[in-house]
Design a protein around this motif. Structure first.
Motif, mmCIF file in Angstrom:
data_model
loop_
_atom_site.group_PDB
_atom_site.id
_atom_site.type_symbol
_atom_site.label_atom_id
_atom_site.label_comp_id
_atom_site.label_asym_id
_atom_site.label_seq_id
_atom_site.Cartn_x
_atom_site.Cartn_y
_atom_site.Cartn_z
ATOM 1 N N HIS A 95 5.834 -13.631 -21.845
ATOM 2 C CA HIS A 95 6.811 -13.426 -20.772
ATOM 3 C C HIS A 95 8.250 -13.641 -21.250
ATOM 4 O O HIS A 95 9.124 -14.011 -20.477
ATOM 5 C CB HIS A 95 6.504 -14.334 -19.578
ATOM 6 C CG HIS A 95 6.320 -15.790 -19.933
ATOM 7 N ND1 HIS A 95 7.366 -16.634 -20.162
ATOM 8 C CD2 HIS A 95 5.188 -16.520 -20.100
ATOM 9 C CE1 HIS A 95 6.900 -17.843 -20.443
ATOM 10 N NE2 HIS A 95 5.580 -17.800 -20.421
ATOM 11 N N SER A 96 8.476 -13.416 -22.558
ATOM 12 C CA SER A 96 9.831 -13.508 -23.093
ATOM 13 C C SER A 96 10.096 -12.321 -24.006
ATOM 14 O O SER A 96 9.586 -12.264 -25.122
ATOM 15 C CB SER A 96 10.020 -14.818 -23.874
ATOM 16 O OG SER A 96 11.253 -14.809 -24.560
ATOM 17 N N PRO A 97 10.890 -11.362 -23.545
ATOM 18 C CA PRO A 97 11.194 -10.201 -24.400
ATOM 19 C C PRO A 97 11.823 -10.596 -25.728
ATOM 20 O O PRO A 97 11.579 -9.944 -26.748
ATOM 21 C CB PRO A 97 12.164 -9.386 -23.536
ATOM 22 C CG PRO A 97 11.869 -9.798 -22.129
ATOM 23 C CD PRO A 97 11.488 -11.246 -22.211
ATOM 24 N N ILE A 98 12.626 -11.655 -25.727
ATOM 25 C CA ILE A 98 13.269 -12.093 -26.970
ATOM 26 C C ILE A 98 12.221 -12.522 -27.980
ATOM 27 O O ILE A 98 12.267 -12.159 -29.165
ATOM 28 C CB ILE A 98 14.253 -13.249 -26.684
ATOM 29 C CG1 ILE A 98 15.424 -12.749 -25.852
ATOM 30 C CG2 ILE A 98 14.750 -13.873 -27.996
ATOM 31 C CD1 ILE A 98 16.371 -13.854 -25.419
ATOM 32 N N LEU A 99 11.241 -13.314 -27.533
ATOM 33 C CA LEU A 99 10.197 -13.784 -28.435
ATOM 34 C C LEU A 99 9.255 -12.652 -28.823
ATOM 35 O O LEU A 99 8.763 -12.601 -29.962
ATOM 36 C CB LEU A 99 9.420 -14.936 -27.791
ATOM 37 C CG LEU A 99 10.229 -16.205 -27.521
ATOM 38 C CD1 LEU A 99 9.365 -17.274 -26.877
ATOM 39 C CD2 LEU A 99 10.858 -16.744 -28.799
ATOM 40 N N GLN A 100 8.982 -11.746 -27.906
ATOM 41 C CA GLN A 100 8.143 -10.591 -28.247
ATOM 42 C C GLN A 100 8.764 -9.795 -29.386
ATOM 43 O O GLN A 100 8.067 -9.314 -30.282
ATOM 44 C CB GLN A 100 7.971 -9.695 -27.016
ATOM 45 C CG GLN A 100 7.056 -10.259 -25.945
ATOM 46 C CD GLN A 100 6.961 -9.331 -24.743
ATOM 47 O OE1 GLN A 100 7.245 -8.137 -24.830
ATOM 48 N NE2 GLN A 100 6.596 -9.894 -23.597
ATOM 49 N N ASP B 108 20.838 -15.396 -28.807
ATOM 50 C CA ASP B 108 19.751 -15.586 -27.846
ATOM 51 C C ASP B 108 18.425 -15.864 -28.555
ATOM 52 O O ASP B 108 17.672 -16.746 -28.149
ATOM 53 C CB ASP B 108 19.624 -14.345 -26.947
ATOM 54 C CG ASP B 108 20.805 -14.194 -26.008
ATOM 55 O OD1 ASP B 108 21.502 -15.207 -25.773
ATOM 56 O OD2 ASP B 108 21.031 -13.074 -25.512
ATOM 57 N N GLU C 219 4.675 -18.488 -25.420
ATOM 58 C CA GLU C 219 5.746 -18.021 -24.540
ATOM 59 C C GLU C 219 6.076 -16.543 -24.723
ATOM 60 O O GLU C 219 6.810 -15.968 -23.921
ATOM 61 C CB GLU C 219 7.010 -18.852 -24.791
ATOM 62 C CG GLU C 219 6.864 -20.340 -24.505
ATOM 63 C CD GLU C 219 6.615 -20.621 -23.036
ATOM 64 O OE1 GLU C 219 7.143 -19.866 -22.188
ATOM 65 O OE2 GLU C 219 5.898 -21.589 -22.742
ATOM 66 N N ALA C 220 5.550 -15.930 -25.781
ATOM 67 C CA ALA C 220 5.939 -14.550 -26.082
ATOM 68 C C ALA C 220 5.542 -13.581 -24.974
ATOM 69 O O ALA C 220 6.231 -12.573 -24.754
ATOM 70 C CB ALA C 220 5.323 -14.108 -27.409
ATOM 71 N N ASN D 45 4.538 -22.660 -29.652
ATOM 72 C CA ASN D 45 5.367 -22.318 -28.504
ATOM 73 C C ASN D 45 5.779 -20.851 -28.510
ATOM 74 O O ASN D 45 5.817 -20.207 -27.457
ATOM 75 C CB ASN D 45 6.599 -23.223 -28.467
ATOM 76 C CG ASN D 45 6.291 -24.603 -27.916
ATOM 77 O OD1 ASN D 45 5.957 -24.756 -26.747
ATOM 78 N ND2 ASN D 45 6.378 -25.607 -28.763
ATOM 79 N N ALA E 145 16.418 -19.321 -28.523
ATOM 80 C CA ALA E 145 15.085 -19.259 -27.921
ATOM 81 C C ALA E 145 14.064 -20.012 -28.759
ATOM 82 O O ALA E 145 13.254 -20.775 -28.229
ATOM 83 C CB ALA E 145 14.648 -17.795 -27.756
#
Length: 846
Positions: free
Chosen positions: A685-690, A223, A682-683, A678, A227
């Protein structure tokens, strides 16, 4: 401007002073060794306006003279004589560079530089370049072999008959163990073929990238990987999932493997000495414009291949004229390759970019406990072994065993993984088993008069097959085009792409065929009137819409987007506008990323006078990489650390690794501004990116703001240690100076005098990140019309002699982004020669 010129003049005076000191040291050494070492110091008169009449082994007299920068102009009656003369001049100007490059390409570098180069030589033999070069002779047409042999004859004739002394570099090597009696071996057509294959290998798109991708998946999961690469992928080329990722158990078994320069074998195949030849940063910009969009009504073309630039340069300018054939070639070429690779003939002009096509794969192999068998399709099979012999100085031989997996290629140990590696040119893994035919494609390109001729020359089955390139074309009769070339494998399981290492035990991951010509991007005369490329997949309509998977990672798109926007800015495009684009200083992504950074930083650095000053310069920056710019220093220093701060723990690297090896260079291309922008945007609202911003090596949980602030503080502190504590004195030209490193320089002591620079320069699309040795290896401009205009600048100059007055003869034009026009035909060049050439052409041969 006056102050800058004065600084440059002082810099060159200081360099000249140190060169004189070094020359005195060499003279003293020469005396102490009984005069056995010698060198040849060329005078300016020999290279500027002088005429050389070459009769030896000629059918008719050949004239060789030079323009004001020493660029060779060769005038011959026949192609035979023309290529003989080009080889002769190549040896005269750059014998040491040619000798070293053929040693690299044939896996014989150890014979001159010693045991330290055995790793490099072994890799070259393991991937089969010497064997492929020999086998390729059978696929080369006899008339082309003959012309190539004439080029080689010219090289050898100079060595045998005209060489008064070896170039100075050999003298320096004799001080470190090279036999005093050393003379370069005779060059062969196989050497030329090996060098062409070596450059082709360097232009393939995934050396070590498979392993990098695997580490990314292992570090952040499917994921997380999808991402971040989702911001970069084109047509889903990056996306992977568990259904075709059976390699994960291999990663789990080796999860503690550290990624260091010591454990890195595949990407780091060459020592720093050869970096200016091999280059870490392959890339390029190229574009062509239809006559309907230009000020002259004729087509125009610009090309500036980004390769490692050094002293001597990786590309050299040529003006070649064959009177009987009515043919003129003006352009630039790699060392030890006949003809030109960027430039024009009388009907057509072309430039090149690296497309990073997926011309190689790695497979994770299951090896039994004895190390002698590999698992394939449910049963074990014997590993093939072949002993190779490499020569050391003095004639001593060193033997080493190459292990191979049939159908998959050479077995290597990378990061502790047993992987096989295969690229498309390998003899023992090719169905046809008979070498490459790139020399056919090269000479057909030189003789082309229509786009259809180039299409034929680029045929992956009969021409330019094992050298992946994009050629952008502009013709005299009004056509423009974009043509890809290269041999690309089609895999049995079409869902399995060469993004990650494949499963060596699964037959479904095997190659089944090569691509057909129509399966490579092609576009001729688009309605927009422009074609452009910067190592990216084209975003304009293709003539052949249905294309297979081509590459795991095309280059980032920001330079291509900038070219497109400049070309579409409006108005008719002039040659001067094309030249301005080549020197463009604007950072395409900074206007989007900088506001995000300054919004965060403005709330955190209040009260810290030093950090506030740095931030103010960033806020005031105009996004141009001008020599006196401060904001560009702040931005780039931050950017260099930001990507590692986000993904370093997932990749297993830290800031200290940056710039130390080829793996880090590969990582850096993944961490370019588009991706970082990006991720940052996008971080929220994206737990994966956070989660990427959380440093796994610390007990606290870092946020996006935490990483931006800490990276900014570290970066500014780092700059201060180099440029001083007052940001008002920082300059881009000081932070990012241009230094052209010599082939022999590895950072040791007195050899630093061999380098050219530092030059205080602007930076932008064509001069960027000089500290990494990257830049435009040549700048070519072409405008067809009633008056044909050709501009060509190849730094630092055409001559490889370090003490020649012309060693940096083209640097001013390069640094100041000047147009340097060549004569449109051979008759115009005669005006620059001090004697009457017409008399000689009429038959008064000396």
């Amino acid at each position: 401007m006056v102050e800058k010129q004065a600084r440059d003049a002082r810099s060159r005076l200081n360099l000249a002073f140190y060169k004189k000191i070094s020359l005195v040291a060499i003279i003293i050494t020469n005396f102490l060794l009984g005069g056995t070492l010698s060198w040849k110091l060329y005078t300016k008169q020999q290279y500027q306006g002088g005429l050389e009449i070459l009769n030896a082994r000629m059918n008719q007299t050949v004239l060789i003279y030079r323009d004001g920068d020493g660029v060779p102009i060769i005038e011959a009656r026949t192609l035979d004589d023309l290529f003989f003369a080009q080889g002769y001049v190549e040896a005269k100007d750059r014998l040491f560079q040619c000798d070293m490059l053929r040693k690299v390409a044939t896996g014989s570098l150890s014979s001159i530089l010693g045991a330290d180069q055995l790793e490099s030589d072994f890799f070259i033999h393991a991937i089969g370049i010497p064997v492929i070069a020999n086998a390729s002779i059978s696929r080369t047409r006899p008339e082309i072999l003959h012309l190539c042999q004439r080029y080689v004859d010219g090289l050898n004739w100079y060595i045998e008959n005209r060489l008064e002394a070896l170039p100075m570099e050999y003298d320096l090597l004799k001080l470190t163990g090279l036999p005093l009696s050393y003379m370069p071996d005779k060059f062969t057509v196989q050497d030329v073929m090996a060098v062409l294959l070596y450059f082709g290998f360097q232009f393939t798109g995934n050396h070590g990238l498979n392993i990098l991708m695997a580490r990314l998946v292992h570090g952040m999961g499917f994921d997380g990987f999808n991402a971040i690469t989702g911001f970069l992928k084109v047509d889903g080329e990056y996306e992977i999932n568990e259904s075709h990722a059976s390699y994960l158990h291999f990663l789990g078994e080796h999860s503690s493997s550290s990624i260091t320069s010591e454990s890195l074998n595949l990407p780091r195949v060459l020592k720093p000495m050869i970096d200016p030849i091999a280059g870490k940063n392959r890339g390029s910009n190229c574009w062509a414009v239809a006559g309907s969009r230009t000020s002259t009504g004729g087509t125009m073309l610009a090309s500036d291949p980004h390769l490692a630039i050094g002293n001597p340069g990786i590309m050299k300018s040529w003006y070649l004229s064959c009177v009987n054939e009515g043919m003129t070639l003006i352009g630039a070429q790699f060392p030890l390759i006949p003809g030109i690779i960027v430039g024009r003939n009388d009907d057509i002009s072309w430039g090149i970019t690296a497309p990073f096509y997926d011309c190689g794969d790695t497979w994770f192999e299951s090896i039994d406990a004895t190390g002698s068998y590999y698992l394939y399709d449910g049963s074990y099979h014997p590993i093939l072994e072949e002993e190779i012999h490499m020569k050391l100085p003095g004639g001593k031989m060193h033997a080493k065993t190459v292990k191979k997996i049939p159908g998959h290629g050479v077995l290597l140990d990378i990061f502790g993984y047993q992987v096989s590696y295969r690229w498309t040119a390998m003899i023992d893994t090719r169905p046809d088993n008979n070498g490459s035919c790139m020399l056919n494609g090269l000479f057909d390109l030189l003789m082309a008069s229509e786009i259809s001729d180039i299409t034929s020359a680029m045929d992956p089955g009969n021409g330019w097959d094992d050298f992946p390139l994009c050629l952008l074309i502009a013709t005299k009769n009004g056509n423009i085009g974009y043509l890809g070339t290269g041999r690309i494998p089609i895999r049995k399981n079409e869902e399995v792409q060469g993004v990650i290492p494949l499963n060596g035990s699964d037959p479904g991951d095997d190659w089944i065929r090569w691509n057909h010509q129509e399966e490579i991007p092609r576009c001729v005369n688009p309605a927009s009137g422009i074609v452009y490329a910067a190592n990216t997949k084209p975003d304009f309509p293709m003539d052949n819409v249905e294309l297979p998977y081509l590459a795991p990672a095309h280059g980032n798109a920001y330079r291509a987007n900038r070219i497109r926007d400049l070309l579409n800015h409006g108005g008719n495009i002039s040659l001067e506008a094309m030249n301005s684009m080549q020197g463009d200083l604007l950072d395409y992504w900074a206007p989007l990323l900088v506001p995000e950074l300054t919004d965060v930083l403005s709330n955190h650095v209040i009260g810290n006078d030093f950090l506030e000053k740095c931030l103010n310069h960033l806020v005031e920056w105009n996004y141009l990489y001008e020599a006196d710019s401060i904001g560009s220093v702040v931005y780039q220093a931050f950017l260099e650390r930001y990507g590692i701060a986000i993904l370093g723990d997932e990749l297993g690297i830290s800031q200290e690794n940056v710039g130390t090896d080829e793996f880090t260079a590969t990582c850096q291309y993944m961490l370019h501004p588009e991706l970082l922008l990006n991720i940052t945007l996008e971080a929220s609202h994206s737990p994966i990116l956070q989660a990427l911003f959380d440093n796994r090596d610390t007990p606290s949980c870092e946020t996006v703001d935490d990483i931006i602030l800490s990276t900014y503080q570290d970066a500014m502190t780092h700059v201060a240690t180099i440029l001083g504590n007052d940001p008002g004195t920082w300059k881009w030209s000081s932070w990012n100076p241009l230094i052209l490193k010599h082939l022999l320089y590895q950072g040791q002591g007195f050899l630093e005098f061999l380098n050219l620079g530092p030059y205080n320069v602007d930076g932008g699309m064509c001069i960027k990140m000089q500290r990494n040795g990257e830049g435009a290896a040549t700048r070519f401009l072409m405008a067809w019309g009633d008056t044909v205009k050709t501009s060509l600048v190849s730094p630092p100059g055409p001559v490889g002699s370090h003490f020649s007055p012309l060693e940096d003869s083209e640097m001013d034009a390069y640094l100041q982004n000047q147009v340097k026009l060549f004569p449109s035909d051979i008759n115009e060049t005669h005006e620059n020669v001090a004697i009457s050439i017409s008399t000689i052409l009429e038959g008064e041969h000396e």
